[in-house]
Design a protein around this motif. Structure first.
Motif, mmCIF file in Angstrom:
data_model
loop_
_atom_site.group_PDB
_atom_site.id
_atom_site.type_symbol
_atom_site.label_atom_id
_atom_site.label_comp_id
_atom_site.label_asym_id
_atom_site.label_seq_id
_atom_site.Cartn_x
_atom_site.Cartn_y
_atom_site.Cartn_z
ATOM 1 N N PHE A 1 0.594 -5.351 6.263
ATOM 2 C CA PHE A 1 0.952 -3.991 6.444
ATOM 3 C C PHE A 1 0.550 -2.762 5.492
ATOM 4 C CE2 PHE A 1 4.772 -5.432 4.289
ATOM 5 C CZ PHE A 1 5.083 -4.305 3.518
ATOM 6 N N GLN A 2 0.014 -3.132 4.397
ATOM 7 C CA GLN A 2 -0.495 -2.284 3.419
ATOM 8 C C GLN A 2 -1.999 -2.459 3.176
ATOM 9 O OE1 GLN A 2 2.008 -4.035 0.138
ATOM 10 N NE2 GLN A 2 3.465 -2.467 0.449
ATOM 11 N N MET A 3 -2.676 -1.416 2.814
ATOM 12 C CA MET A 3 -4.091 -1.415 2.283
ATOM 13 C C MET A 3 -4.316 -0.270 1.800
ATOM 14 S SD MET A 3 -5.727 0.078 5.997
ATOM 15 C CE MET A 3 -5.218 1.959 6.856
ATOM 16 N N TRP A 4 -5.733 -0.376 1.046
ATOM 17 C CA TRP A 4 -6.465 0.841 0.422
ATOM 18 C C TRP A 4 -7.081 1.819 1.368
ATOM 19 C CZ3 TRP A 4 -4.630 2.325 -4.156
ATOM 20 C CH2 TRP A 4 -3.754 1.665 -4.989
ATOM 21 N N LEU A 5 -7.014 3.000 1.532
ATOM 22 C CA LEU A 5 -7.752 3.817 2.388
ATOM 23 C C LEU A 5 -8.786 4.730 1.485
ATOM 24 C CD1 LEU A 5 -8.427 5.078 5.276
ATOM 25 C CD2 LEU A 5 -6.332 6.424 4.986
ATOM 26 N N ALA A 6 -9.813 4.592 1.544
ATOM 27 C CA ALA A 6 -10.885 5.338 0.928
ATOM 28 C C ALA A 6 -11.419 6.239 1.684
ATOM 29 C CB ALA A 6 -12.100 4.729 0.009
ATOM 30 N N THR A 7 -11.556 7.587 1.335
ATOM 31 C CA THR A 7 -12.260 8.589 2.117
ATOM 32 C C THR A 7 -13.144 9.521 1.289
ATOM 33 O OG1 THR A 7 -10.612 10.284 2.187
ATOM 34 C CG2 THR A 7 -10.343 8.832 4.115
ATOM 35 N N GLY A 8 -13.984 10.436 1.660
ATOM 36 C CA GLY A 8 -14.692 11.206 0.990
ATOM 37 C C GLY A 8 -15.579 12.587 1.765
ATOM 38 N N SER A 9 -15.677 13.521 0.893
ATOM 39 C CA SER A 9 -16.656 14.563 1.975
ATOM 40 C C SER A 9 -17.384 15.139 0.732
ATOM 41 C CB SER A 9 -15.646 15.538 2.423
ATOM 42 O OG SER A 9 -15.040 16.301 1.249
ATOM 43 N N ASP A 10 -18.658 15.714 1.180
ATOM 44 C CA ASP A 10 -19.477 16.411 0.060
ATOM 45 C C ASP A 10 -18.670 17.054 -0.992
ATOM 46 O OD1 ASP A 10 -21.610 15.350 1.692
ATOM 47 O OD2 ASP A 10 -21.872 17.144 2.659
ATOM 48 N N GLY A 11 -17.783 17.787 -0.646
ATOM 49 C CA GLY A 11 -17.145 18.809 -1.669
ATOM 50 C C GLY A 11 -16.400 17.971 -2.458
ATOM 51 N N HIS A 12 -15.627 16.910 -2.105
ATOM 52 C CA HIS A 12 -14.506 16.357 -2.924
ATOM 53 C C HIS A 12 -14.813 15.135 -3.523
ATOM 54 C CE1 HIS A 12 -12.572 19.176 -0.253
ATOM 55 N NE2 HIS A 12 -11.844 19.260 -1.330
ATOM 56 N N GLY A 13 -15.676 14.121 -3.078
ATOM 57 C CA GLY A 13 -16.056 12.858 -3.569
ATOM 58 C C GLY A 13 -15.092 12.042 -3.167
ATOM 59 N N ALA A 14 -15.275 10.620 -3.672
ATOM 60 C CA ALA A 14 -14.357 9.660 -3.203
ATOM 61 C C ALA A 14 -12.802 10.027 -3.189
ATOM 62 C CB ALA A 14 -14.828 8.394 -3.814
ATOM 63 N N HIS A 15 -11.833 9.577 -2.458
ATOM 64 C CA HIS A 15 -10.415 9.663 -2.778
ATOM 65 C C HIS A 15 -10.044 8.334 -2.183
ATOM 66 C CE1 HIS A 15 -6.685 11.736 -2.741
ATOM 67 N NE2 HIS A 15 -6.282 11.482 -1.623
ATOM 68 N N LEU A 16 -8.947 7.651 -2.964
ATOM 69 C CA LEU A 16 -8.574 6.389 -2.599
ATOM 70 C C LEU A 16 -6.865 6.421 -2.560
ATOM 71 C CD1 LEU A 16 -8.734 3.313 -2.143
ATOM 72 C CD2 LEU A 16 -8.935 3.219 -4.644
ATOM 73 N N ILE A 17 -6.366 6.107 -1.455
ATOM 74 C CA ILE A 17 -4.799 6.082 -1.611
ATOM 75 C C ILE A 17 -4.246 4.678 -0.853
ATOM 76 C CG2 ILE A 17 -4.412 8.494 -1.151
ATOM 77 C CD1 ILE A 17 -3.867 7.910 1.691
ATOM 78 N N PRO A 18 -2.974 4.290 -1.224
ATOM 79 C CA PRO A 18 -2.301 3.458 -0.596
ATOM 80 C C PRO A 18 -1.743 3.707 0.473
ATOM 81 C CG PRO A 18 -1.202 3.909 -2.625
ATOM 82 C CD PRO A 18 -2.257 4.779 -2.458
ATOM 83 N N VAL A 19 -1.772 2.969 1.658
ATOM 84 C CA VAL A 19 -0.878 3.261 2.871
ATOM 85 C C VAL A 19 -0.417 2.182 3.441
ATOM 86 C CG1 VAL A 19 -2.064 5.718 3.200
ATOM 87 C CG2 VAL A 19 -2.986 3.490 4.131
#
Length: 157
Positions: free
Chosen positions: A27-45
């Protein structure tokens, strides 16, 4: 420096079965997202798996949501570096009133229940497009289990 023996590589069917078991059992994972203006973003959820999609939730005004609005793709990681599942997924954002009851109930069992603060949260529905899994360097070859949203019958890498 001592060397740790590598586990024997699993065949594709065993890796897939083990991956599905871990998705249902975890039930736990790392979620990575990104966009042109912000770069990579990683959170535990926290997440729940329903045999075809993962559902999570996060703050409506978070960088994760902002990134997913700009680019509705994500990479997920479950496990540690020696035994990992990595998933590339398409993301859909859902308001709290828009989530189905079964997903909302399942998610409430593993994390904060967004229904208690519906104006603060959004659910994120993640549909896997590619799934990779390996438990050691011995399994690095053949690590792709799903491609273009379909489970594979033969290894590709």
């Amino acid at each position: 420096m001592s060397s740790v023996p590598l586990p024997a590589p699993r065949d594709l069917a065993r890796r897939r079965a083990d991956t599905v078991d871990r998705l249902f059992g975890g039930f736990q994972m790392w979620l990575a997202t990104g966009s042109d203006g912000h770069g990579a973003h990683l959170i535990p959820v926290a997440y729940v798996w329903d045999d075809s999609t993962l559902t999570t939730a996060t703050f409506r005004r978070s960088r994760t949501i902002s990134n997913l609005r700009a680019r509705p793709k994500a990479r997920l990681a479950i496990g540690d570096t020696a035994d990992v599942i990595m998933i590339d997924a398409r993301a859909t954002l859902l308001g709290v009133p828009d989530i189905d009851a079964a997903s909302a109930e399942a998610f409430a069992k593993v994390s904060t229940d967004p229904r208690n603060a519906p104006d603060m949260f959004l659910y994120v529905r993640l549909v896997p497009e590619r799934i990779l899994a390996w438990n050691s360097l011995a399994e690095f070859s053949g690590r792709t289990l799903m491609l273009k949203g379909s489970w594979l019958d033969t290894p590709v890498d």
